[in-house]
Design a protein around this motif. Structure first.
Motif, PDB file in Angstrom:
ATOM      1  N   ALA A   4      12.804  24.078  91.084  1.00 56.92           N
ATOM      2  CA  ALA A   4      13.929  23.587  90.228  1.00 56.92           C
ATOM      3  C   ALA A   4      14.137  22.099  90.745  1.00 56.92           C
ATOM      4  O   ALA A   4      14.153  21.116  89.972  1.00 56.92           O
ATOM      5  CB  ALA A   4      15.141  24.371  90.481  1.00 56.92           C
ATOM      6  N   SER A  46      11.675  19.637  89.456  1.00 57.20           N
ATOM      7  CA  SER A  46      11.559  19.445  87.867  1.00 57.20           C
ATOM      8  C   SER A  46      10.208  20.192  87.402  1.00 57.20           C
ATOM      9  O   SER A  46       9.616  19.697  86.442  1.00 57.20           O
ATOM     10  CB  SER A  46      11.677  17.975  87.429  1.00 57.20           C
ATOM     11  N   LEU A  74       9.250  23.049  85.382  1.00 60.10           N
ATOM     12  CA  LEU A  74       9.891  23.827  84.671  1.00 60.10           C
ATOM     13  C   LEU A  74       8.741  25.318  84.564  1.00 60.10           C
ATOM     14  O   LEU A  74       9.425  26.420  84.613  1.00 60.10           O
ATOM     15  CB  LEU A  74       9.833  23.651  83.373  1.00 60.10           C
ATOM     16  N   TYR A 134       9.105  27.315  87.622  1.00 60.20           N
ATOM     17  CA  TYR A 134      10.645  27.913  87.749  1.00 60.20           C
ATOM     18  C   TYR A 134      10.845  28.955  86.613  1.00 60.20           C
ATOM     19  O   TYR A 134      11.148  30.097  87.081  1.00 60.20           O
ATOM     20  CB  TYR A 134      11.703  26.613  87.583  1.00 60.20           C
ATOM     21  N   ALA A 142      15.364  29.012  79.627  1.00 54.21           N
ATOM     22  CA  ALA A 142      14.334  27.874  79.646  1.00 54.21           C
ATOM     23  C   ALA A 142      14.759  26.826  78.681  1.00 54.21           C
ATOM     24  O   ALA A 142      14.471  25.469  78.933  1.00 54.21           O
ATOM     25  CB  ALA A 142      13.052  28.653  79.076  1.00 54.21           C
ATOM     26  N   CYS A 184      17.479  24.741  80.423  1.00 54.66           N
ATOM     27  CA  CYS A 184      16.915  23.942  81.502  1.00 54.66           C
ATOM     28  C   CYS A 184      15.924  22.656  81.030  1.00 54.66           C
ATOM     29  O   CYS A 184      15.980  21.784  81.828  1.00 54.66           O
ATOM     30  CB  CYS A 184      16.144  24.737  82.341  1.00 54.66           C
ATOM     31  N   LYS A 185      15.171  23.044  79.878  1.00 60.35           N
ATOM     32  CA  LYS A 185      14.303  21.820  79.666  1.00 60.35           C
ATOM     33  C   LYS A 185      14.886  20.616  79.542  1.00 60.35           C
ATOM     34  O   LYS A 185      14.167  19.571  80.155  1.00 60.35           O
ATOM     35  CB  LYS A 185      13.537  22.464  78.417  1.00 60.35           C
ATOM     36  N   PHE A 203      14.997  19.366  82.871  1.00 58.08           N
ATOM     37  CA  PHE A 203      13.635  19.241  83.713  1.00 58.08           C
ATOM     38  C   PHE A 203      13.018  17.699  83.330  1.00 58.08           C
ATOM     39  O   PHE A 203      12.211  17.282  83.761  1.00 58.08           O
ATOM     40  CB  PHE A 203      12.682  20.604  83.424  1.00 58.08           C
ATOM     41  N   THR A 251      17.389  17.687  87.667  1.00 59.45           N
ATOM     42  CA  THR A 251      17.769  19.234  88.041  1.00 59.45           C
ATOM     43  C   THR A 251      18.499  19.366  89.141  1.00 59.45           C
ATOM     44  O   THR A 251      19.196  18.554  89.711  1.00 59.45           O
ATOM     45  CB  THR A 251      16.277  19.879  88.317  1.00 59.45           C
TER      46      THR A 251
END
Length: 164
Positions: free
Chosen positions: A40, A43, A45, A48, A73, A76-77, A80, A85
Motif C-alpha cells: 500500500a 502504491s 495495487l 496489495y 480495489a 483504491c485504484k 494508487f 496511498t
C-alpha cells in the motif's frame, strides 16, 4: 520396477516433509502482513489487492466502508494511480493459529496518518497459499477524548446522519 518403488519409498522415508512450527508460521504471517502494508505504501495495487482472497471483506473506519475485494480495489485504484496511498506502520501485532495451522486471526496496532489505529483480520491457507479473508480497520480513541469524539460523531457520523 521393484527398484524404482524401493528407491521412492527410501527417499520419502529419509526426506520427510517438514511442517513448519507455529512460531515459524507466525513469523511468516507477520512478514506477509508487513508486505501487504508495504505494498500500500509503495502504491503496488496488484500486490496489495492480490494478497486478498476473492471473497475478502475490507471494513474501514467509516460505518459505510464494508467492501468486497473488487469494490475495494476500485476505491483504491485512484489513490494508487496518483501514488497518494497510505503508509501504516505496525507497532504491535499478535497472530494466533488454529490447531490445523491453516487459519489465522490477528490484531495489530498501527501508526497511521489518522493517528493510532487498530487492524484485525483473518488469514486462510488454501492450496499452500495464505490469503487475507477479512480486514477491519478502526481508529483507536483515547478514553479521555471520547466526549469530543461523540460530539463530532453526532454531527458527521454517516449512519447517525442518515437516520435524521
Amino acid at each position: 520396477m521393484k527398484y524404482i518403488l524401493a528407491l521412492s519409498l527410501f527417499i520419502s522415508c529419509t526426506n520427510p516433509v517438514q511442517n513448519p512450527s507455529k512460531s515459524d508460521l507466525v513469523e511468516s504471517l507477520n512478514s506477509l502482513m508487513n508486505k501487504w502494508h508495504k505494498d500500500a505504501a509503495e502504491s503496488n495495487l496488484d500486490g496489495y489487492i492480490g494478497f486478498m482472497d476473492s471473497t475478502c471483506r475490507y471494513i474501514g473506519t467509516d460505518a459505510t466502508e464494508n467492501w468486497k475485494r473488487d469494490e475495494f480495489a476500485s476505491f483504491c485504484k485512484p489513490y494508487f494511480d496518483k501514488k497518494t496511498t497510505w503508509d501504516f506502520k505496525t507497532v504491535h501485532r499478535t497472530v494466533q493459529l488454529n490447531a490445523e495451522n491453516n487459519t489465522a486471526w490477528f490484531y495489530e496496532i498501527l501508526d497511521t496518518h489518522m493517528g493510532t489505529c487498530r487492524g484485525s483480520g483473518t488469514l486462510e491457507n488454501s492450496n499452500g497459499e495464505w490469503k487475507l479473508m477479512q480486514y477491519i480497520l478502526s481508529v483507536a480513541i483515547p478514553n479521555e477524548s471520547m466526549n469530543a469524539v461523540e460530539d463530532a460523531k453526532h454531527d458527521a457520523d454517516s449512519v447517525y446522519v442518515s437516520r435524521r
